[in-house]
Design a protein around this motif. Structure first.
Motif, short mmCIF file in Angstrom:
data_model
loop_
_atom_site.label_atom_id
_atom_site.label_comp_id
_atom_site.label_asym_id
_atom_site.label_seq_id
_atom_site.Cartn_x
_atom_site.Cartn_y
_atom_site.Cartn_z
N ARG A 177 -57.00 -4.03 16.43
CA ARG A 177 -56.96 -3.65 17.84
C ARG A 177 -58.16 -2.75 18.10
NH1 ARG A 177 -51.93 -2.04 21.46
NH2 ARG A 177 -50.77 -2.97 19.72
N VAL A 178 -58.89 -3.03 19.17
CA VAL A 178 -60.03 -2.18 19.56
C VAL A 178 -59.82 -1.78 21.02
CG1 VAL A 178 -62.53 -2.06 19.86
CG2 VAL A 178 -61.58 -3.31 17.92
N THR A 179 -59.76 -0.49 21.28
CA THR A 179 -59.58 -0.06 22.66
C THR A 179 -60.84 -0.33 23.47
OG1 THR A 179 -60.44 2.16 22.28
CG2 THR A 179 -58.07 1.83 21.88
N TYR A 180 -60.70 -0.39 24.78
CA TYR A 180 -61.88 -0.66 25.62
C TYR A 180 -62.86 0.50 25.58
CZ TYR A 180 -59.89 2.32 29.27
OH TYR A 180 -59.39 3.40 29.97
N THR A 181 -62.44 1.60 24.94
CA THR A 181 -63.34 2.73 24.75
C THR A 181 -64.01 2.70 23.37
OG1 THR A 181 -61.40 3.94 24.04
CG2 THR A 181 -62.09 4.27 26.32
N GLY A 182 -63.63 1.74 22.52
CA GLY A 182 -64.34 1.53 21.27
C GLY A 182 -63.68 2.07 20.01
N PHE A 235 -59.23 -6.96 21.78
CA PHE A 235 -59.41 -5.76 22.60
C PHE A 235 -58.09 -5.37 23.25
CE2 PHE A 235 -64.03 -6.81 22.77
CZ PHE A 235 -64.52 -5.56 22.42
N ASP A 236 -57.87 -4.08 23.34
CA ASP A 236 -56.77 -3.53 24.14
C ASP A 236 -57.41 -2.96 25.40
OD1 ASP A 236 -54.91 -1.67 25.28
OD2 ASP A 236 -53.77 -1.78 23.41
N TRP A 237 -57.09 -3.55 26.53
CA TRP A 237 -57.75 -3.17 27.79
C TRP A 237 -56.99 -2.06 28.50
CZ3 TRP A 237 -62.48 -4.81 27.67
CH2 TRP A 237 -62.78 -6.02 27.01
#
Ligand code: MRU
Length: 367
Positions: free
Chosen positions: A246-251, A282-284
């Motif tokens: 999982r990658v947040t939209y903030t990185g 991505f986790d938006w």
């Protein structure tokens, strides 16, 4: 990708029965190649939870097929949603799981006829799987450019790439995210060598990454998990490429436990540290990865016991700790964006890593 020269994906609909989906049961690798038939949403939930299949992309694709089997079982939409919730509860960190279930539910919510719902679910399951494979193929092409640049700086010498866990084709439907660029470089004739972290406690590196690289003839060396820092200090790692769950939209990057320590060592030694992921990872919604991403904790037996093949060829499990000692099993950790050189996605390499650059690559997610 190929197994003993025969092309396989990690999941596919059975040719002989529309109510069955087939998977490679990864619990038996590298010692045995076993195909398992899944005939119910419940069997799919078990396969994800008990890690017959694993890896973010493959978990998502399996959930997509699980929703197809659920559509065959569910009498109505509420029943289908309930089966979707059961699938989602199996593993919390890889966001592809909820993404695939929700994508199926959104598509099926407007289909009133049960037979049409089944057919729509089957088509979408196939689409999710095909997209996963295609994203990884593109990730491979984008990452190839990075490896090519490094190779040009050291002619005649191998590019040494460190990877953690298994973000190979076994973690997706095909090609792999972290291994995508490696396979692409190998096929382009570039000299590559892969340092494979064993990745305790379940040893996905030693068991799975080593197996699939070996099947394709890619030079590699398995190392104990704590070796990477030493290799980096001695100039033996040109770059690291890992996957992500999982990658947040903030990185912020959630990946297999131990990834954060490798990123710290890479930063300390000036080694480029890349994360490869399809956009389905991505986790938006989440902003603060360290505080918000749910970190799966698994059973302590995975830390206390190891299994392998004996000299006689039998698979055996052994206890490696004092029987009474407690053990903790955090399955993932979170690496902050400041430690990540770039994100290799199907749309290209995002660098530097941060909210602005990620949203610039995926402008349709700004809302
Ligand atoms: O627990 P797993 O095996 O499902 O964990 C997934 C992984 O193998 C890694 O975290 C990987 O780097 C990301 S999955 C593409």
């Amino acid at each position: 990708m190929k197994v003993d020269g025969i092309p396989y994906r990690t999941i596919w609909p059975a040719a002989d029965d529309p109510g069955v989906v087939e998977i490679i049961d990864q619990r038996h690798l590298p010692h045995r190649f076993v195909i398992e038939r899944l005939a119910s949403a419940d069997a799919v939930a078990t396969a994800i939870r008990d890690m017959h299949v694993r890896g973010a992309g493959l978990i998502g694709a399996t959930a997509g097929w699980g929703m197809y089997l659920a559509a065959r079982e569910a009498a109505d939409l509420p029943a289908l949603r309930a089966l979707g919730d059961r699938l989602k509860a199996t593993r919390p960190t890889a966001v592809n799981l909820a993404w695939a279930v929700d994508r199926q539910l959104a598509a099926l919510a407007t289909v009133a006829d049960p037979q049409e719902r089944i057919e729509a679910a089957r088509r979408l399951a196939m689409t999710i799987a095909d997209e996963d494979a295609e994203c990884c193929r593109r990730i491979g092409q984008h990452g190839l450019g990075i490896i090519r640049e490094i190779a040009a700086r050291k002619p005649g010498q191998p590019v040494n790439i460190l990877t953690h866990c298994n973000a190979g084709w076994l973690a997706f439907v095909d090609h792999g995210s972290a291994t995508g660029p490696i396979y692409a470089a190998f096929e382009a004739g570039l000299p590559v060598h892969v340092w494979v972290d064993e990745t305790r406690p379940r040893n996905q590196g030693a068991r799975l990454t080593a197996w699939e690289l070996g099947q394709h003839g890619v030079p590699h060396t398995i190392i104990a998990d704590n070796t990477g820092g030493h290799l980096m200090q001695h100039g033996l790692v040109d770059m690291a490429i890992v996957g992500a769950d999982r990658v947040t939209y903030t990185g912020f990057v959630a990946n297999k436990i131990g990834t954060y320590l490798k990123a710290l060592a890479a930063a300390d030694n000036g080694v480029p540290f890349y994360v490869a992921l399809p956009s389905s990872t991505f986790d938006w919604v989440m902003r603060d990865g360290v505080r918000e991403i749910p970190i799966e904790q698994r059973g302590n037996e995975e830390v206390k016991y190891m299994d392998g093949v004996t000299a006689g060829g039998a698979i055996a499990e052994v206890l490696v700790t004092p029987p009474g000692s407690p053990a903790a099993n955090y399955a993932f950790d979170v690496t902050p964006p400041r430690l990540v050189t770039g994100l290799i996605t199907e749309r290209g390499v995002i660098a530097p890593v941060g909210e602005d650059t990620i949203l610039a690559a995926f402008p349709e997610k700004r809302a």
